[in-house]
Motif scaffolding. Structure first.
Motif, PDB file in Angstrom:
ATOM      1  N   ARG A  85    -118.143  22.830 -14.024  1.00  0.00           N
ATOM      2  CA  ARG A  85    -118.362  23.367 -15.322  1.00  0.00           C
ATOM      3  C   ARG A  85    -117.037  24.085 -15.733  1.00  0.00           C
ATOM      4  N   ARG A  86    -116.501  24.530 -14.542  1.00  0.00           N
ATOM      5  CA  ARG A  86    -115.329  25.394 -14.865  1.00  0.00           C
ATOM      6  C   ARG A  86    -114.368  24.335 -15.503  1.00  0.00           C
ATOM      7  N   PRO A  87    -113.034  25.006 -15.999  1.00  0.00           N
ATOM      8  CA  PRO A  87    -112.150  24.076 -16.604  1.00  0.00           C
ATOM      9  C   PRO A  87    -111.759  23.240 -15.672  1.00  0.00           C
ATOM     10  N   THR A  88    -111.658  21.780 -16.067  1.00  0.00           N
ATOM     11  CA  THR A  88    -111.417  20.719 -15.138  1.00  0.00           C
ATOM     12  C   THR A  88    -109.809  20.814 -14.800  1.00  0.00           C
ATOM     13  N   THR A  89    -108.865  21.139 -15.297  1.00  0.00           N
ATOM     14  CA  THR A  89    -107.506  21.142 -15.390  1.00  0.00           C
ATOM     15  C   THR A  89    -107.273  22.223 -14.017  1.00  0.00           C
ATOM     16  N   ALA A  90    -106.491  21.700 -13.168  1.00  0.00           N
ATOM     17  CA  ALA A  90    -106.156  22.410 -12.015  1.00  0.00           C
ATOM     18  C   ALA A  90    -104.929  22.004 -11.419  1.00  0.00           C
ATOM     19  N   LEU A  91    -104.340  22.866 -10.606  1.00  0.00           N
ATOM     20  CA  LEU A  91    -103.287  22.416  -9.658  1.00  0.00           C
ATOM     21  C   LEU A  91    -103.442  22.492  -8.204  1.00  0.00           C
ATOM     22  N   TYR A  92    -102.970  21.502  -7.477  1.00  0.00           N
ATOM     23  CA  TYR A  92    -103.377  21.495  -6.042  1.00  0.00           C
ATOM     24  C   TYR A  92    -102.007  21.622  -5.548  1.00  0.00           C
ATOM     25  N   ARG A  93    -101.187  22.539  -4.887  1.00  0.00           N
ATOM     26  CA  ARG A  93    -100.276  22.629  -3.903  1.00  0.00           C
ATOM     27  C   ARG A  93    -100.592  21.780  -2.706  1.00  0.00           C
ATOM     28  N   THR A  94     -99.775  20.715  -2.373  1.00  0.00           N
ATOM     29  CA  THR A  94    -100.461  19.757  -1.388  1.00  0.00           C
ATOM     30  C   THR A  94     -99.213  19.782  -0.191  1.00  0.00           C
ATOM     31  N   ARG A  95     -99.710  19.518   0.974  1.00  0.00           N
ATOM     32  CA  ARG A  95     -99.139  19.138   2.033  1.00  0.00           C
ATOM     33  C   ARG A  95     -99.334  17.530   2.421  1.00  0.00           C
ATOM     34  N   ILE A  96     -98.295  16.876   2.501  1.00  0.00           N
ATOM     35  CA  ILE A  96     -98.388  15.457   2.481  1.00  0.00           C
ATOM     36  C   ILE A  96     -97.901  15.200   4.019  1.00  0.00           C
ATOM     37  N   THR A  97     -98.778  14.319   4.869  1.00  0.00           N
ATOM     38  CA  THR A  97     -98.291  14.018   6.178  1.00  0.00           C
ATOM     39  C   THR A  97     -98.317  12.573   6.342  1.00  0.00           C
ATOM     40  N   GLN A  98     -97.551  12.027   7.164  1.00  0.00           N
ATOM     41  CA  GLN A  98     -97.798  10.548   7.634  1.00  0.00           C
ATOM     42  C   GLN A  98     -97.484  10.426   9.049  1.00  0.00           C
ATOM     43  N   LEU A  99     -98.334   9.913   9.889  1.00  0.00           N
ATOM     44  CA  LEU A  99     -98.217   9.661  11.233  1.00  0.00           C
ATOM     45  C   LEU A  99     -98.367   8.193  11.522  1.00  0.00           C
ATOM     46  N   ARG A 100     -97.027   7.788  11.942  1.00  0.00           N
ATOM     47  CA  ARG A 100     -97.028   6.266  12.445  1.00  0.00           C
ATOM     48  C   ARG A 100     -97.444   6.338  13.977  1.00  0.00           C
ATOM     49  N   ARG A 101     -98.397   5.472  14.349  1.00  0.00           N
ATOM     50  CA  ARG A 101     -98.730   5.363  15.828  1.00  0.00           C
ATOM     51  C   ARG A 101     -98.233   4.102  16.454  1.00  0.00           C
ATOM     52  N   SER A 102     -97.725   3.199  15.819  1.00  0.00           N
ATOM     53  CA  SER A 102     -97.189   1.856  16.255  1.00  0.00           C
ATOM     54  C   SER A 102     -96.586   1.163  15.295  1.00  0.00           C
ATOM     55  N   PRO A 103     -95.500   0.538  15.631  1.00  0.00           N
ATOM     56  CA  PRO A 103     -95.108   0.125  16.799  1.00  0.00           C
ATOM     57  C   PRO A 103     -94.277   1.090  17.330  1.00  0.00           C
ATOM     58  N   VAL A 104     -93.904   2.212  16.549  1.00  0.00           N
ATOM     59  CA  VAL A 104     -93.136   3.403  17.174  1.00  0.00           C
ATOM     60  C   VAL A 104     -93.972   4.492  16.536  1.00  0.00           C
ATOM     61  N   ARG A 105     -93.759   5.846  17.343  1.00  0.00           N
ATOM     62  CA  ARG A 105     -94.330   6.837  16.781  1.00  0.00           C
ATOM     63  C   ARG A 105     -93.514   7.691  16.177  1.00  0.00           C
ATOM     64  N   HIS A 106     -93.891   7.992  14.845  1.00  0.00           N
ATOM     65  CA  HIS A 106     -93.152   8.678  13.826  1.00  0.00           C
ATOM     66  C   HIS A 106     -93.829   9.519  12.940  1.00  0.00           C
ATOM     67  N   HIS A 107     -93.386  10.729  12.839  1.00  0.00           N
ATOM     68  CA  HIS A 107     -94.460  11.784  11.947  1.00  0.00           C
ATOM     69  C   HIS A 107     -93.368  12.529  10.741  1.00  0.00           C
ATOM     70  N   THR A 108     -94.106  12.610   9.560  1.00  0.00           N
ATOM     71  CA  THR A 108     -93.257  13.114   8.418  1.00  0.00           C
ATOM     72  C   THR A 108     -94.133  14.112   7.834  1.00  0.00           C
ATOM     73  N   GLU A 109     -93.552  15.240   7.235  1.00  0.00           N
ATOM     74  CA  GLU A 109     -94.352  16.144   6.501  1.00  0.00           C
ATOM     75  C   GLU A 109     -93.639  16.802   5.554  1.00  0.00           C
ATOM     76  N   ARG A 110     -94.205  16.736   4.114  1.00  0.00           N
ATOM     77  CA  ARG A 110     -93.471  17.596   3.163  1.00  0.00           C
ATOM     78  C   ARG A 110     -94.599  18.209   2.303  1.00  0.00           C
ATOM     79  N   CYS A 111     -93.871  18.740   1.526  1.00  0.00           N
ATOM     80  CA  CYS A 111     -95.035  19.766   0.371  1.00  0.00           C
ATOM     81  C   CYS A 111     -94.555  19.309  -0.976  1.00  0.00           C
ATOM     82  N   SER A 112     -95.714  19.080  -1.878  1.00  0.00           N
ATOM     83  CA  SER A 112     -95.557  18.655  -3.238  1.00  0.00           C
ATOM     84  C   SER A 112     -96.586  19.290  -3.899  1.00  0.00           C
TER      85      SER A 112
END
Length: 260
Positions: A10-37
């Motif tokens: 019921r509060r105003p719908t419009t909002a911002l989300y400061r996000t942290r985006i991660t990606q973890l690949r487990r196979s065929p190699v293990r690789h991790h990335t992380e960034r902010c948006s």
């Protein structure tokens, strides 16, 4: 239990989300990335109207999503996708998590649309994935766990609860009964004020441009490590209506939710 919009919306719908985006690949190699948006949570019938001097840092344009006529609104494009599969939500509210254009550039790897009927009940979630200039749309059931598409390379699973005070999205690639890849988007709700928009241009500048650059660098590193490209769904036709893949075992065909 029926998923009805909570009192907190019921509060105003419009909002911002400061996000942290991660990606973890487990196979065929293990690789991790992380960034902010950051992402905007909006009502597509009432998109934010920013002061003229602030508009270059957040423009919402219908042409950045789905297919349609040049003068279509975003609501018309979303309704066309739903109608193509027999889903009609007259008077229903549609909220979305989007990344707007910043200084004329856009990059929306994943956009989500929560589609409600006139009584406020969540009926389905529309997910749009964009990559390499291609657009793919998937109609998901209203539960938190949905399976948009799969194939010989594996099955993707999306968890997309409607944002509230916290945003918590998760996408996994399951292959041979094991999770090969996990990507998350998490953030905390912030008011969509001019001050917050300006602050984000410092803490996460040029978000669309940086997202596109990060994706290219990530793919380049994986290619160097011998990882094949991620499986992609079939390319959409270059004309409407939008092609939507439906999860096996769930159908939205010929569904129409009218006010009671």
């Amino acid at each position: 239990m029926t998923d009805v919009e909570p009192t907190s919306t019921r509060r105003p719908t419009t909002a911002l989300y400061r996000t942290r985006i991660t990606q973890l690949r487990r196979s065929p190699v293990r690789h991790h990335t992380e960034r902010c948006s950051y992402s905007w949570y909006v009502d597509i019938d009432d998109l934010p109207r920013l002061p003229r001097w602030l508009q270059p840092f957040a423009r919402f344009k219908a042409e950045d999503h789905f297919h349609g006529a040049p003068d279509d609104t975003l609501r018309q494009r979303v309704d066309a996708v739903l109608a193509d599969h027999g889903v009609h939500l007259p008077g229903g509210r549609i909220t979305a998590l989007l990344v707007p254009r910043v200084l004329g550039r856009t990059c929306n790897p994943l956009s989500l649309f929560w589609c409600h009927d006139a009584a406020g009940v969540l009926r389905c979630v529309l997910a749009e994935m964009q990559h390499g200039g291609r657009r793919h749309a998937y109609l998901l059931p209203p539960g938190e766990y949905s399976t948009p598409f799969g194939g010989t390379a594996g099955q993707f699973v999306i968890r997309a609860p409607r944002p509230d005070d916290e945003l918590d999205l998760r996408m996994s690639l399951v292959r041979d009964h094991e999770t090969a890849l996990v990507a998350t988007v998490r953030g905390t709700r912030r008011p969509a004020t001019a001050g917050q928009v300006l602050r984000l241009q410092v803490t996460a500048p040029l978000a669309p441009q940086m997202t596109a650059l990060s994706m290219r660098v990530h793919e380049f590193v994986l290619r160097l490590r011998g990882v094949p490209p991620m499986p992609r769904p079939a390319e959409l036709p270059e004309r409407p209506p939008q092609t939507v893949a439906i999860r096996p075992g769930w159908s939205a065909q010929k569904c129409s939710w009218m006010p009671s």
